[in-house]
Design a protein around this motif. Sequence first.
Motif, PDB file in Angstrom:
ATOM      1  N   ILE A 119     -35.475 -82.765 -12.553  1.00 53.91           N
ATOM      2  CA  ILE A 119     -34.091 -83.223 -12.503  1.00 53.91           C
ATOM      3  C   ILE A 119     -33.985 -84.524 -11.701  1.00 53.91           C
ATOM      4  O   ILE A 119     -33.553 -85.545 -12.226  1.00 53.91           O
ATOM      5  N   ALA A 120     -34.435 -84.473 -10.441  1.00 49.90           N
ATOM      6  CA  ALA A 120     -34.332 -85.656  -9.584  1.00 49.90           C
ATOM      7  C   ALA A 120     -35.487 -86.622  -9.831  1.00 49.90           C
ATOM      8  O   ALA A 120     -35.279 -87.837  -9.906  1.00 49.90           O
ATOM      9  N   GLY A 121     -36.704 -86.074  -9.978  1.00 45.89           N
ATOM     10  CA  GLY A 121     -37.892 -86.913 -10.138  1.00 45.89           C
ATOM     11  C   GLY A 121     -37.815 -87.794 -11.370  1.00 45.89           C
ATOM     12  O   GLY A 121     -38.155 -88.979 -11.332  1.00 45.89           O
ATOM     13  N   ALA A 123     -35.118 -88.776 -12.827  1.00 44.21           N
ATOM     14  CA  ALA A 123     -34.086 -89.793 -12.587  1.00 44.21           C
ATOM     15  C   ALA A 123     -34.648 -90.943 -11.768  1.00 44.21           C
ATOM     16  O   ALA A 123     -34.339 -92.110 -12.026  1.00 44.21           O
ATOM     17  N   VAL A 124     -35.497 -90.607 -10.798  1.00 42.12           N
ATOM     18  CA  VAL A 124     -36.136 -91.657  -9.986  1.00 42.12           C
ATOM     19  C   VAL A 124     -37.029 -92.511 -10.885  1.00 42.12           C
ATOM     20  O   VAL A 124     -36.998 -93.748 -10.828  1.00 42.12           O
ATOM     21  N   ALA A 125     -37.823 -91.841 -11.744  1.00 44.39           N
ATOM     22  CA  ALA A 125     -38.745 -92.559 -12.632  1.00 44.39           C
ATOM     23  C   ALA A 125     -38.000 -93.481 -13.584  1.00 44.39           C
ATOM     24  O   ALA A 125     -38.339 -94.659 -13.732  1.00 44.39           O
ATOM     25  N   VAL A 126     -36.964 -92.943 -14.225  1.00 43.90           N
ATOM     26  CA  VAL A 126     -36.213 -93.733 -15.202  1.00 43.90           C
ATOM     27  C   VAL A 126     -35.393 -94.808 -14.481  1.00 43.90           C
ATOM     28  O   VAL A 126     -35.253 -95.928 -14.976  1.00 43.90           O
ATOM     29  N   GLY A 127     -34.885 -94.474 -13.298  1.00 37.84           N
ATOM     30  CA  GLY A 127     -34.100 -95.433 -12.526  1.00 37.84           C
ATOM     31  C   GLY A 127     -34.916 -96.642 -12.097  1.00 37.84           C
ATOM     32  O   GLY A 127     -34.426 -97.762 -12.094  1.00 37.84           O
ATOM     33  N   ILE A 128     -36.185 -96.419 -11.768  1.00 34.32           N
ATOM     34  CA  ILE A 128     -37.030 -97.531 -11.321  1.00 34.32           C
ATOM     35  C   ILE A 128     -37.830 -98.114 -12.484  1.00 34.32           C
ATOM     36  O   ILE A 128     -37.893 -99.332 -12.663  1.00 34.32           O
ATOM     37  N   VAL A 350     -43.553 -82.437 -20.875  1.00 32.21           N
ATOM     38  CA  VAL A 350     -43.338 -82.945 -22.231  1.00 32.21           C
ATOM     39  C   VAL A 350     -41.965 -82.501 -22.757  1.00 32.21           C
ATOM     40  O   VAL A 350     -41.274 -83.261 -23.424  1.00 32.21           O
ATOM     41  N   VAL A 351     -41.557 -81.275 -22.444  1.00 29.26           N
ATOM     42  CA  VAL A 351     -40.268 -80.799 -22.966  1.00 29.26           C
ATOM     43  C   VAL A 351     -39.111 -81.096 -21.997  1.00 29.26           C
ATOM     44  O   VAL A 351     -38.200 -81.862 -22.330  1.00 29.26           O
ATOM     45  N   ILE A 352     -39.166 -80.513 -20.784  1.00 25.02           N
ATOM     46  CA  ILE A 352     -37.986 -80.569 -19.903  1.00 25.02           C
ATOM     47  C   ILE A 352     -37.747 -81.978 -19.344  1.00 25.02           C
ATOM     48  O   ILE A 352     -36.617 -82.476 -19.348  1.00 25.02           O
ATOM     49  N   CYS A 353     -38.828 -82.618 -18.865  1.00 20.16           N
ATOM     50  CA  CYS A 353     -38.650 -83.973 -18.310  1.00 20.16           C
ATOM     51  C   CYS A 353     -38.153 -84.949 -19.378  1.00 20.16           C
ATOM     52  O   CYS A 353     -37.308 -85.802 -19.112  1.00 20.16           O
ATOM     53  N   THR A 391     -28.642 -92.425  -7.628  1.00 17.58           N
ATOM     54  CA  THR A 391     -30.094 -92.308  -7.799  1.00 17.58           C
ATOM     55  C   THR A 391     -30.455 -90.827  -7.722  1.00 17.58           C
ATOM     56  O   THR A 391     -29.626 -90.003  -7.339  1.00 17.58           O
ATOM     57  N   GLY A 392     -31.706 -90.526  -8.067  1.00 16.36           N
ATOM     58  CA  GLY A 392     -32.193 -89.151  -7.937  1.00 16.36           C
ATOM     59  C   GLY A 392     -31.328 -88.150  -8.683  1.00 16.36           C
ATOM     60  O   GLY A 392     -30.818 -88.420  -9.769  1.00 16.36           O
ATOM     61  N   VAL A 393     -31.113 -87.010  -8.021  1.00 13.25           N
ATOM     62  CA  VAL A 393     -30.393 -85.916  -8.679  1.00 13.25           C
ATOM     63  C   VAL A 393     -28.945 -86.310  -9.026  1.00 13.25           C
ATOM     64  O   VAL A 393     -28.386 -85.838 -10.027  1.00 13.25           O
ATOM     65  N   ALA A 394     -28.366 -87.199  -8.220  1.00 11.97           N
ATOM     66  CA  ALA A 394     -26.983 -87.634  -8.486  1.00 11.97           C
ATOM     67  C   ALA A 394     -26.896 -88.391  -9.810  1.00 11.97           C
ATOM     68  O   ALA A 394     -25.892 -88.301 -10.533  1.00 11.97           O
TER      69      ALA A 394
END
Lengths: 514, 145
Positions: A119-121, A123-128, A350-353, A391-394
């Motif tokens: 969930i948060a990780g 978002a961090v990956a896609v955000g950066i 592969v599925v959830i992320c 960012t993150g979970v937000a």
Amino acid sequence: MTRTMMAALGAALLAAPAAAQEGSTLDARVNEIFAQTTGPFVNFIFAPLYGTDFPWIVMWLVVAATVFTLYFGFVQFRYFGHAIRLVKGDYSDPDDAGEVSHFQALATALSGTVGLGNIAGVAVAVGIGGPGATFWMILAGLLGMASKFTECTLGVKYRNEYEDGTVSGGPMYYLSKGFRELGLPGGGVLAVLFSIFCILGALGGGNMFQANQAHAQISGIVGDYPGWITGLVFAAVVFMVIVGGIKSIARVTEKIVPFMGILYVGAALIILIAEYDKIGWAFGQIFEGAFSGLGVAGGLVGALIQGFKRAAFSNEAGVGSAAIAHSAVKTKEPITEGFVSLLEPLIDTVVICTMTALVITISGQLIMDPQTGRFVLDEAGTAIATVDGNTGVALTSAAFAEGIGWFPYVLAVAVVLFAFSTMISWSYYGLKAWTYLFGEGRTKELVFKLIFCVFVVIGAAANLGPVIDFSDAAIFAMAVVNILGLYFLMKIVRRELGSYGKRLRTGEIVAYKN
Amino acid sequence: MTTRLVVGLDGHASGERALDFAIKQARLIGDCDLVVAYVIEWSPFSFQTAEENAQRHKRREEEISTVMSRVIDPAVNKLEGLGLKAVGKVRHGDVADTLNAIAKEQKAAQIIVARSSEGGFSSRIFGSSTFNLVKAADLPVTVVQ
């Protein structure tokens, strides 16, 4: 002693509102001390390869997953169907009913990995790294299946089965026993090093990161308040479970978490179905971003690094933690648990992320320049600018809210439960490493459990940056030692794979159910 | 040819009623032996913590030992005291499926169980074990009131 601790925690909670003012100062102080203390360790783990910006640790994970994939002849694809049949129980001996099934071992391991990383990780990956990070995340997930297969096979093969019927397994056992079996020196040293990093990983990614993001989620709903209050509440509940032995809390969580997972995937599917016309565009962004960077921070390499980093943090392939969780299964063939475990990165990453990444990409939370079609960077130039600066979970929460307005409330509950479930799992992994180093015993175990509870408070009070850096560094440090050992021990796994495959083909191994 | 009856026990009064009925049946049949069975409700698809998994083998042995000493052994002793041949079985699994499997494996003529009055919320939703056994059994089932 338990009563005294509980009384102290209760008193602290009652005093919380009055102390809220000083709370933010306390948070800042905790954050400052924490960042200074962990800085050198974090810098070493994420040091770039000479002459590049590419962290050596990411290369280490990618190369290992690729080597295992090739060495075992793409085992994750060849034995995928067999893994499903094992989980269904087709090959389970009916006389073993009541023992730990393949499904249970997989579900337990998944409850330790599916959670904030997804969930948060993401978002961090896609955000950066932009949507392109998703492509590398999926690739890392697929390759990571082979790493997971290797470590979990060894986890079962070299586990300790004690006279009282309990079992303990994990890298510390296969590193020491496996090296001894091969006549190689250094297994004991690697086992000790792994145990130290596992304890740090348990306190970091398995604890502080969870507490930190749970606080971020709760304060996002109820309004800002000092993190140490959330930390104390979480610490009290974790304390009740791991020290007080109130198993019912853990048991209820273990039952609710899978449903939360299904609810999360279901909500993502609903959003994706509703926005089906954007899915093609989103995949376009993912593929284009994977190779061009689409103007995000760090370009192509930035997307790749973020994708691999967050995938490894989420599915923990090569880290060695899953080998601890899977080692309790009842099986006469250790390699069967290896097959089952390779489903873990598939489900988790592969599925959830991918679903999380698609929802974020489609939501429009990542700000894009309509003129150029490229993402706009934030003021610091280190990440993509987002609506409201989330960012993150937000960020994930805001993305889901675009599709389902009330979902942030469900997500808040899910995050808290995921965080709690992951903490309980990692408290066990950390404890196993601790007892490997210091021996079994009530007092020794209590010391670790108390340290674990203290770190819940620190994690909730510290800022996301230092927490996520330390959490990543500690978890990746486990992978350094574990993967080094796996290179030496992988020939044992190949021998097991060859023998099992032959017996499966000749009909010596048959299913109990068809 | 010896007739074999499987009696499902549950550690409650209902199990005792099933056992008493089976004794009467065995005496009427004459050449008859009994298999007293207790199924510990368990699913391979339930969720457990890592710590529970690590201790599962130990717990399983304890569960079997407790059921043997508290339910099965007293029942077998009672039957043997009455001059009947009897063996005990303890298994983990779904109660209805496992009782049916034991009966088939033992080549039994029928299964005797009692209607349990201890029905919880789940049994109201999913049906009781007795009801499920009657629906799915491959051989005759006698349900004692």
